[in-house]
Design a protein around this motif. Sequence first.
Motif, mmCIF file in Angstrom:
data_model
loop_
_atom_site.group_PDB
_atom_site.id
_atom_site.type_symbol
_atom_site.label_atom_id
_atom_site.label_comp_id
_atom_site.label_asym_id
_atom_site.label_seq_id
_atom_site.Cartn_x
_atom_site.Cartn_y
_atom_site.Cartn_z
ATOM 1 N N TRP B 192 0.883 -1.133 -0.189
ATOM 2 C CA TRP B 192 -0.035 0.073 0.230
ATOM 3 C C TRP B 192 0.835 1.194 0.065
ATOM 4 N N ALA B 193 1.926 0.964 0.694
ATOM 5 C CA ALA B 193 2.937 2.239 0.722
ATOM 6 C C ALA B 193 4.343 1.876 0.774
ATOM 7 N N ALA B 194 5.179 2.798 0.445
ATOM 8 C CA ALA B 194 6.688 2.404 0.843
ATOM 9 C C ALA B 194 7.172 3.691 1.285
ATOM 10 N N ARG B 195 8.206 3.489 2.010
ATOM 11 C CA ARG B 195 9.258 4.717 2.491
ATOM 12 C C ARG B 195 9.895 5.394 1.465
ATOM 13 N N LEU B 196 9.930 6.483 1.199
ATOM 14 C CA LEU B 196 10.769 7.101 0.440
ATOM 15 C C LEU B 196 12.331 7.364 0.765
ATOM 16 N N THR B 197 13.262 6.725 -0.165
ATOM 17 C CA THR B 197 14.549 6.860 0.147
ATOM 18 C C THR B 197 14.964 8.245 0.876
ATOM 19 N N ASP B 198 15.800 8.173 1.871
ATOM 20 C CA ASP B 198 16.344 9.382 2.409
ATOM 21 C C ASP B 198 15.768 10.162 2.946
ATOM 22 N N THR B 199 14.332 10.054 3.232
ATOM 23 C CA THR B 199 13.458 10.668 3.837
ATOM 24 C C THR B 199 12.525 9.993 4.874
ATOM 25 N N ARG B 200 11.843 10.673 5.604
ATOM 26 C CA ARG B 200 10.803 9.937 6.532
ATOM 27 C C ARG B 200 9.530 9.660 5.935
ATOM 28 N N ILE B 201 9.366 10.379 4.733
ATOM 29 C CA ILE B 201 8.015 10.258 4.049
ATOM 30 C C ILE B 201 7.456 8.734 3.718
ATOM 31 N N ILE B 202 6.247 8.623 4.062
ATOM 32 C CA ILE B 202 5.853 7.079 3.771
ATOM 33 C C ILE B 202 4.910 7.696 2.476
ATOM 34 N N GLU B 203 5.134 7.237 1.149
ATOM 35 C CA GLU B 203 4.235 7.264 0.188
ATOM 36 C C GLU B 203 3.116 6.232 0.036
ATOM 37 N N PHE B 204 1.967 6.602 -0.174
ATOM 38 C CA PHE B 204 0.962 5.552 -0.357
ATOM 39 C C PHE B 204 0.667 5.713 -1.758
ATOM 40 N N SER B 205 0.433 4.634 -2.551
ATOM 41 C CA SER B 205 -0.003 4.517 -3.722
ATOM 42 C C SER B 205 -1.733 5.031 -3.835
ATOM 43 N N SER B 206 -2.343 5.553 -4.729
ATOM 44 C CA SER B 206 -3.606 5.857 -4.634
ATOM 45 C C SER B 206 -4.528 4.417 -4.179
ATOM 46 N N THR B 207 -4.050 3.511 -4.755
ATOM 47 C CA THR B 207 -5.062 2.176 -4.226
ATOM 48 C C THR B 207 -4.670 1.887 -2.840
ATOM 49 N N GLY B 208 -3.378 1.986 -2.447
ATOM 50 C CA GLY B 208 -3.087 1.702 -1.377
ATOM 51 C C GLY B 208 -3.628 2.457 -0.081
ATOM 52 N N GLU B 209 -3.922 3.881 -0.646
ATOM 53 C CA GLU B 209 -4.575 4.927 0.248
ATOM 54 C C GLU B 209 -6.072 4.480 0.343
ATOM 55 N N ARG B 210 -6.558 4.186 -0.745
ATOM 56 C CA ARG B 210 -8.090 4.016 -0.412
ATOM 57 C C ARG B 210 -8.182 2.518 0.468
ATOM 58 N N ASN B 211 -7.447 1.531 0.243
ATOM 59 C CA ASN B 211 -7.398 0.433 0.913
ATOM 60 C C ASN B 211 -7.259 0.616 2.409
ATOM 61 N N PHE B 212 -6.245 1.469 2.611
ATOM 62 C CA PHE B 212 -6.223 1.869 4.111
ATOM 63 C C PHE B 212 -7.036 2.748 4.732
ATOM 64 N N LEU B 213 -7.896 3.472 3.976
ATOM 65 C CA LEU B 213 -8.849 4.235 4.529
ATOM 66 C C LEU B 213 -10.089 3.272 4.703
ATOM 67 N N ASN B 214 -10.256 2.456 3.829
ATOM 68 C CA ASN B 214 -11.419 1.451 3.981
ATOM 69 C C ASN B 214 -11.081 0.682 5.313
ATOM 70 N N GLN B 215 -9.882 0.233 5.355
ATOM 71 C CA GLN B 215 -9.489 -0.770 6.476
ATOM 72 C C GLN B 215 -9.611 -0.234 7.627
ATOM 73 N N PHE B 216 -9.197 1.258 7.989
ATOM 74 C CA PHE B 216 -9.001 1.976 9.202
ATOM 75 C C PHE B 216 -10.317 3.013 9.095
ATOM 76 N N THR B 217 -11.513 2.684 8.880
ATOM 77 C CA THR B 217 -12.472 3.489 8.855
ATOM 78 C C THR B 217 -13.043 4.139 10.138
ATOM 79 N N THR B 218 -13.383 5.221 10.310
ATOM 80 C CA THR B 218 -13.728 5.868 11.499
ATOM 81 C C THR B 218 -15.320 6.002 11.407
ATOM 82 N N ALA B 219 -15.911 5.656 10.282
ATOM 83 C CA ALA B 219 -17.491 5.861 10.197
ATOM 84 C C ALA B 219 -18.184 5.009 11.060
#
Lengths: 219, 219
Positions: B192-219
């Motif tokens: 769903w995501a990977a850590r960008l080299t030499d940074t602390r950024i975790i970059e989600f793919s659009s699909t990954g982010e959608r899946n993440f938001l579904n998995q961790f719903t707050t509704a």
Amino acid sequence: MLGSLIGDPARANMLTALMSGKALTASELAAEAGVTLQTASSHLSKLESAALIFRRKQGRHNYFALAGDEVGSVLEAMMGLAAKHGLTRTRTGPKDPALRKARVCYDHLAGELGVRMFDSLRARDFLAGPDDRLVLTDAGTTFISEFGVDPEQLKSPRRPLCKPCLDWSARRTHLAGILGAAMLQRVYELGWAARLTDTRIIEFSSTGERNFLNQFTTA
Amino acid sequence: MLGSLIGDPARANMLTALMSGKALTASELAAEAGVTLQTASSHLSKLESAALIFRRKQGRHNYFALAGDEVGSVLEAMMGLAAKHGLTRTRTGPKDPALRKARVCYDHLAGELGVRMFDSLRARDFLAGPDDRLVLTDAGTTFISEFGVDPEQLKSPRRPLCKPCLDWSARRTHLAGILGAAMLQRVYELGWAARLTDTRIIEFSSTGERNFLNQFTTA
DNA sequence: CGGATGCTTCGATTATGATCGAAGTATGAA
DNA sequence: TTCATACTTCGATCATAATCGAAGCATCCG
């Protein structure tokens, strides 16, 4: 700014004392910090304004406590990092010569004599390893046994045996951990020194101090 | 002393810039802090001596970076507390939107998505108890198992399973502890995501982010 | 009520450390 | 080789804030 608020040694010591979870009076915190009551009051006002602590007034007593677990958690993380990196405090410690010489730091000996003990143990190879992984050597075990500290009572799964603790007044290291506490207890038992009531001062008798210096020689 | 080291505004600004995970030159850091190069150099020397940063010399360029994820984690906790208490003079959290959204805090997920995960687990009663004694519920154990995290591998005598960690950018809590780390690992494994080299950024793919938001719903 | 104790506030003192100009060293590029 | 750039080091300056004596207010106790 949070860092500079916590960075002052007097405030750091008061926050450290409050990390026990107990509510303490301004007078008690002044004693913990080794400053006058008016100085402590000034510091406490800053900490309160920053919402790091809160106060509860009971008659003429003001009790202060950490404002919440988050505060304690952050302080702990900082102290852990500080301890790991052996960071030096910028203040040279308390003005009171007695506090500079020998005082309680948590439950072990600090001040010039505390540093003396550590240096002695280090110089004579009773302690070995880098500062973040101090160990008691076989020679060290023999030494503390002869000093009257039972090595068997020093075992604990929760607390390090030897731990360097940066000394506030001497800017060098004194011994904390279980061993540090046990050594101080032994000094008390031997009658070389006693803690002055309601202060952190450890007062050595002249004989006690002579004995201490002989025991923990750096020559 | 760690606090006073971090408490200076120039140094704080430089550390903030370095929290992106990138290595920056002395000149860049001087600009970040708004001081001259010589002042920056002096500050960097202090931070380096304190092992909070390290340097890598490339020709005439000196690149500085935080000394480790642990340093970043402590800084983040401090900044989170400072932000929550209105003690900060600077913007809350990094300016980089990517860092605000999802980044590494030590070994777990921080940023908006990190807070999202925590809120979700809390709202659905997968985590229970007061913040200082968070526990995973039975329902929570089932949930993480289905998510692909093995509850059996989470046992450690030395580190808490669940631990709240104050988020720098969101001023709310994200999940630290063994579980926090395991959840982030699982996010990586799922692609769903990977850590960008030499940074602390975790970059989600659009699909990954959608899946993440579904998995961790707050509704 | 008067004296003791706990604490806050005021103001003068002074130690500390951030700051930058100047100068020097190291590296890169033309 | 010369000049430009990156950075470190030195030292003087000065702003800041911790410190404590003095004074005042609040509460307690005999």
